[in-house]
Design a protein around this motif. Structure first.
Motif, PDB file in Angstrom:
ATOM      1  N   GLY A 165      29.616  38.872  71.430  1.00 42.34           N
ATOM      2  CA  GLY A 165      28.394  39.381  72.042  1.00 42.34           C
ATOM      3  C   GLY A 165      27.399  38.257  72.271  1.00 42.34           C
ATOM      4  O   GLY A 165      27.190  37.419  71.383  1.00 42.34           O
ATOM      5  N   ILE A 166      26.806  38.200  73.471  1.00 44.91           N
ATOM      6  CA  ILE A 166      25.754  37.222  73.742  1.00 44.91           C
ATOM      7  C   ILE A 166      24.540  37.948  74.305  1.00 44.91           C
ATOM      8  O   ILE A 166      24.651  39.003  74.927  1.00 44.91           O
ATOM      9  CB  ILE A 166      26.202  36.113  74.728  1.00 44.91           C
ATOM     10  N   ASP A 167      23.373  37.377  74.058  1.00 41.57           N
ATOM     11  CA  ASP A 167      22.150  37.953  74.607  1.00 41.57           C
ATOM     12  C   ASP A 167      21.141  36.838  74.846  1.00 41.57           C
ATOM     13  O   ASP A 167      21.086  35.860  74.097  1.00 41.57           O
ATOM     14  CB  ASP A 167      21.543  38.982  73.652  1.00 41.57           C
ATOM     15  N   SER A 168      20.344  37.005  75.901  1.00 42.21           N
ATOM     16  CA  SER A 168      19.255  36.084  76.222  1.00 42.21           C
ATOM     17  C   SER A 168      18.021  36.913  76.539  1.00 42.21           C
ATOM     18  O   SER A 168      18.113  37.918  77.234  1.00 42.21           O
ATOM     19  CB  SER A 168      19.606  35.196  77.427  1.00 42.21           C
ATOM     20  N   GLU A 202      20.730  42.850  69.788  1.00 38.45           N
ATOM     21  CA  GLU A 202      21.453  43.127  71.028  1.00 38.45           C
ATOM     22  C   GLU A 202      22.816  42.430  71.024  1.00 38.45           C
ATOM     23  O   GLU A 202      23.820  43.003  71.461  1.00 38.45           O
ATOM     24  CB  GLU A 202      20.628  42.651  72.230  1.00 38.45           C
ATOM     25  N   ALA A 203      22.876  41.192  70.541  1.00 39.77           N
ATOM     26  CA  ALA A 203      24.144  40.469  70.476  1.00 39.77           C
ATOM     27  C   ALA A 203      25.115  41.162  69.522  1.00 39.77           C
ATOM     28  O   ALA A 203      26.312  41.260  69.802  1.00 39.77           O
ATOM     29  CB  ALA A 203      23.914  39.020  70.045  1.00 39.77           C
ATOM     30  N   VAL A 204      24.601  41.666  68.394  1.00 34.83           N
ATOM     31  CA  VAL A 204      25.440  42.406  67.453  1.00 34.83           C
ATOM     32  C   VAL A 204      25.979  43.673  68.116  1.00 34.83           C
ATOM     33  O   VAL A 204      27.174  43.996  68.011  1.00 34.83           O
ATOM     34  CB  VAL A 204      24.657  42.752  66.173  1.00 34.83           C
ATOM     35  N   GLY A 225      25.409  34.939  63.084  1.00 31.42           N
ATOM     36  CA  GLY A 225      25.237  34.701  64.500  1.00 31.42           C
ATOM     37  C   GLY A 225      24.610  33.350  64.748  1.00 31.42           C
ATOM     38  O   GLY A 225      24.122  32.698  63.824  1.00 31.42           O
ATOM     39  N   ARG A 226      24.614  32.915  66.000  1.00 31.17           N
ATOM     40  CA  ARG A 226      24.021  31.644  66.385  1.00 31.17           C
ATOM     41  C   ARG A 226      22.809  31.893  67.265  1.00 31.17           C
ATOM     42  O   ARG A 226      22.732  32.912  67.965  1.00 31.17           O
ATOM     43  CB  ARG A 226      25.042  30.794  67.148  1.00 31.17           C
ATOM     44  N   THR A 276      21.073  34.224  71.762  1.00 27.12           N
ATOM     45  CA  THR A 276      21.792  34.549  70.531  1.00 27.12           C
ATOM     46  C   THR A 276      23.246  34.874  70.847  1.00 27.12           C
ATOM     47  O   THR A 276      23.590  35.266  71.964  1.00 27.12           O
ATOM     48  CB  THR A 276      21.162  35.757  69.816  1.00 27.12           C
ATOM     49  N   SER A 277      24.102  34.726  69.850  1.00 24.13           N
ATOM     50  CA  SER A 277      25.518  35.073  70.013  1.00 24.13           C
ATOM     51  C   SER A 277      26.106  35.499  68.680  1.00 24.13           C
ATOM     52  O   SER A 277      25.653  35.064  67.615  1.00 24.13           O
ATOM     53  CB  SER A 277      26.319  33.891  70.584  1.00 24.13           C
ATOM     54  N   VAL A 278      27.109  36.360  68.770  1.00 17.34           N
ATOM     55  CA  VAL A 278      27.863  36.812  67.598  1.00 17.34           C
ATOM     56  C   VAL A 278      29.342  36.782  67.954  1.00 17.34           C
ATOM     57  O   VAL A 278      29.747  37.320  68.993  1.00 17.34           O
ATOM     58  CB  VAL A 278      27.461  38.241  67.179  1.00 17.34           C
ATOM     59  N   GLU A 279      30.132  36.134  67.122  1.00 15.05           N
ATOM     60  CA  GLU A 279      31.585  36.149  67.255  1.00 15.05           C
ATOM     61  C   GLU A 279      32.167  36.745  65.977  1.00 15.05           C
ATOM     62  O   GLU A 279      31.767  36.374  64.876  1.00 15.05           O
ATOM     63  CB  GLU A 279      32.130  34.730  67.445  1.00 15.05           C
ATOM     64  N   LEU A 280      33.090  37.674  66.142  1.00 10.97           N
ATOM     65  CA  LEU A 280      33.708  38.332  64.997  1.00 10.97           C
ATOM     66  C   LEU A 280      35.195  38.028  65.005  1.00 10.97           C
ATOM     67  O   LEU A 280      35.887  38.259  66.004  1.00 10.97           O
ATOM     68  CB  LEU A 280      33.484  39.847  65.084  1.00 10.97           C
TER      69      LEU A 280
END
Length: 231
Positions: A118-121, A165-167, A208-209, A219-223
């Motif tokens: 998931g990514i969000d800006s 939002e990224a989550v 997340g980053r 932001t970003s989340v990788e699972l």
């Protein structure tokens, strides 16, 4: 269709080497108004009579997704849209799209490498909106805000909103569950080390980053599959 496009490198979402990424910084120039009939024909039926700003955002996001899929070497670069408006990625691919304030980006990876992405800006919100956003999206996160971090309350609120939002974008394809803001909590963050920690009610936990530049929070989340197995 594209009049001007500039890829953003390195990616501000700080994604891992498993992820292919493409972004545009000026979607207004890249997808200039008015949208031509040929371009409009590429829109889903539900968007063919939408406001042109919404059409342009959709086209910019999908164009970024097509480029990212090409980098990945995917068998198809077509990204359909589900009834709930979520992207439908090609078989064997996970991905995420974001757009805000003339910025658009997409990230994709092979499902064999990453379980969720998931990514969000978000553009930094203004002071008049900060407390409203805080009331909507924060659970216990307000206690994490400290002026010594060198960031404003507006930046902090934008981070919390974007991180959640990224989550959401990462978990929805896996769970098919619509999360409320109260279902996800940001438990810690570090502007300097560019990370945040998050958890959902009784289910998932992760890191997340984040990055902050040019009036945006990214932001970003990788699972990973290992992370899912461990839960």
């Amino acid at each position: 269709m594209l009049q001007a496009a500039r890829a953003v490198q390195p990616n501000p979402h700080r994604l891992s080497q498993h992820v292919c990424y493409h972004a545009l910084r000026n979607t207004d120039a890249a997808f200039a108004l008015p949208v031509s009939p040929e371009t409009r024909s590429r829109l889903p039926q539900s968007l063919r009579h939408a406001a042109e700003k919404r059409q342009r955002e959709f086209l910019a996001g999908r164009w970024c997704a097509e480029q990212a899929l090409r980098y990945l070497g995917a068998g198809s670069t077509h990204v359909a849209m589900a009834e709930d408006r979520a992207p439908i990625w090609p078989d064997g691919v996970v991905g995420s799209i974001t757009h805000a304030g003339g910025f658009a980006a997409a990230a994709v990876a092979r499902a064999a490498d990453i379980a969720g992405l998931g990514i969000d800006s978000e553009q930094i919100i203004d002071p008049t909106a900060a407390h409203d956003i805080a009331d909507i999206c924060m659970v216990d996160e307000a206690g994490l805000f400290k002026a010594v971090h060198g960031r404003s309350f507006c930046e902090f609120c934008t981070l919390v909103f974007s991180a959640k939002e990224a989550v959401f974008k990462c978990l929805f394809p896996l769970t098919r569950k619509f999360f409320e803001f109260s279902d996800v909590q940001i438990t810690s963050f570090d502007w300097n080390r560019n990370y945040f920690a998050w958890t959902t009610v009784g289910e998932h936990i992760g890191i997340g980053r984040l990055s902050h530049a040019d009036g945006f929070v990214h932001t970003s989340v990788e699972l990973s599959w290992l992370g899912i197995a461990a839960e």
